[in-house]
Design an enzyme around this catalytic site. Sequence first.
Site, PDB file in Angstrom:
ATOM      1  CD1 TRP A  52      -0.853   0.738   3.480  1.00  0.00           C
ATOM      2  CD2 TRP A  52      -0.272  -1.412   3.172  1.00  0.00           C
ATOM      3  NE1 TRP A  52      -0.460   0.215   4.691  1.00  0.00           N
ATOM      4  CE2 TRP A  52      -0.103  -1.091   4.541  1.00  0.00           C
ATOM      5  CE3 TRP A  52       0.063  -2.685   2.767  1.00  0.00           C
ATOM      6  CZ2 TRP A  52       0.370  -1.996   5.494  1.00  0.00           C
ATOM      7  CZ3 TRP A  52       0.525  -3.597   3.721  1.00  0.00           C
ATOM      8  CH2 TRP A  52       0.667  -3.254   5.049  1.00  0.00           C
ATOM      9  CG  ASP A  53       0.738   4.176   3.151  1.00  0.00           C
ATOM     10  OD1 ASP A  53      -0.364   3.853   2.665  1.00  0.00           O
ATOM     11  OD2 ASP A  53       0.844   4.765   4.237  1.00  0.00           O
ATOM     12  CB  ALA A 139       3.746   5.745   5.900  1.00  0.00           C
ATOM     13  NE  ARG A 209      -1.211   7.019  10.563  1.00  0.00           N
ATOM     14  CZ  ARG A 209      -2.351   6.942  11.264  1.00  0.00           C
ATOM     15  NH1 ARG A 209      -2.320   6.754  12.569  1.00  0.00           N
ATOM     16  NH2 ARG A 209      -3.510   7.069  10.662  1.00  0.00           N
ATOM     17  CG  ASP A 210       1.903   8.680   7.966  1.00  0.00           C
ATOM     18  OD1 ASP A 210       2.318   7.578   8.372  1.00  0.00           O
ATOM     19  OD2 ASP A 210       0.721   8.869   7.616  1.00  0.00           O
ATOM     20  CD  GLU A 294      -4.214   8.183   7.231  1.00  0.00           C
ATOM     21  OE1 GLU A 294      -3.789   7.440   8.119  1.00  0.00           O
ATOM     22  OE2 GLU A 294      -4.850   7.776   6.245  1.00  0.00           O
TER      23      GLU A 294
HETATM   24  C1  FRU Z   1      -2.076   5.513   5.115  1.00  0.00           C
HETATM   25  C2  FRU Z   1      -1.705   4.969   6.472  1.00  0.00           C
HETATM   26  C3  FRU Z   1      -0.561   5.755   7.074  1.00  0.00           C
HETATM   27  C4  FRU Z   1       0.051   4.766   8.023  1.00  0.00           C
HETATM   28  C5  FRU Z   1      -0.148   3.455   7.294  1.00  0.00           C
HETATM   29  C6  FRU Z   1      -0.453   2.289   8.186  1.00  0.00           C
HETATM   30  O1  FRU Z   1      -2.542   4.553   4.225  1.00  0.00           O
HETATM   31  O2  FRU Z   1      -2.816   4.974   7.309  1.00  0.00           O
HETATM   32  O3  FRU Z   1      -0.963   6.938   7.700  1.00  0.00           O
HETATM   33  O4  FRU Z   1       1.402   5.074   8.261  1.00  0.00           O
HETATM   34  O5  FRU Z   1      -1.229   3.638   6.384  1.00  0.00           O
HETATM   35  O6  FRU Z   1      -0.604   1.117   7.470  1.00  0.00           O
END
Ligand code: FRU
Length: 424
Positions: A52-53, A139, A209-210, A294
């Site tokens: 995903w990310d 992420a 996060r992130d 996010e």
């Molecule tokens: C976005 C997210 C990020 C997080 C990750 C967790 O898709 O929610 O904010 O770091 O996925 O899986």
Amino acid sequence: MKSNTEKFGKTPHQPSLWTRADALKVHADDPTTTQPLVSANFPVLSNEVFIWDTMPLRDMDGNITSVDGWSVIFTLTADRHPNDPQYIDENGNYDITRDWNDRHGRAKMYYWFSRTGKDWKLGGRVMAEGVSPTVREWAGTPILLNEQGEVDLYYTAVTPGATIVKVRGRVVTTEHGVSMVGFEKVKPLFEADGKMYQTEAQNPFWGFRDPWPFRDPNDGKLYMLFEGNVAGERSSHKVGKAEIGNVPPGYEDVGNSRFQTACVGIAVARDEDGDDWEMLPPLLTAVGVNDQTERPHFVFQDGKYYLFTISHTFTYADGVTGPDGVYGFVADSLFGPYVPLNGSGLVLGNPSSQPFQTYSHCVMPNGLVTSFIDSVPTDESGTQTRIGGTEAPTVEIKIKGQQTFVVAEYDYGYIPPMLDVTLK
Ligand code: FRU
């Protein structure tokens, strides 16, 4: 609750507000801000893992960077479990939806490489098992530091807690591919403080996060964006006149919107290496509007600061809504004030007929927007879906002043380099 001035002080800046009035201007299915339909016939990057990310390798100025002609991306990744009894339903079929929905709990950082900026080949895990101090590797951002190939990976170490961390390693290339070496010592940088940024103790649903570090093109200093929620006990936030904005008669009732408290955080480095950080008040708050902003990131263009962040339909507050996708804000200087792009903030949302087709958009400085496929309907009613866990088609947007426009679509996971670094 304390007012913004009490909470964040008078210096160096007050957060800009994404107001309920701004969010009332969000409209799904405007073709200039809607991602083209993703076909259910998409190819998958891997049958072994979900991704995903996506985090393209870049430099501190934001340029997507290849090394010795190899493009590199990092992805949040989790094994697929088609044969695990835990994910076999009562009819003996693989319950891919449940497997996919559980992925966050076992997310790990992987990397991929490519000669063409697409058709990614799996490199492997960035850190060996046991290196990262927590269960989840969430992420962040990989930064190419120099021509020696040193890479700082900033990411989020989650469960227990949520800590912004970094780990240094090196990218090594051959004619045949790319490997990541080192990445053995994870350095914790900071956690939510409870004064500006909400802690787990204040709200079990908190977000922190992130990390997205960058060099400010104007003052040359090192900063970092991150996702947060505004500090304070859950339910204590006030949605007042400022958060509501200029709404028409009948739109003053905010319902339970005090539970939605997202913000885009910022920290400044006290050193050149980015090992010592000081959190500053958020750049942007969405109290009463949305609970998640996010993966915040910047595009610096035409002397302006374009701030992008991803958000969901389900995280909107009572009385406001919008599609899953990427939202944006623009300012003339780093600390704002920021105004929502396109009046509303919406830059690229999913079409209402396929509300979960993509997510986790990253707008690159060349206007290309990468994202992953979440789930795409396979029948008219939308009850049957195909789970993605792979790269979505790349979309191009044009950014002009305070407006953005969708202008083109490219291949799945197309992330071309903006510059190439020859390693010494
Ligand atoms: C976005 C997210 C990020 C997080 C990750 C967790 O898709 O929610 O904010 O770091 O996925 O899986």
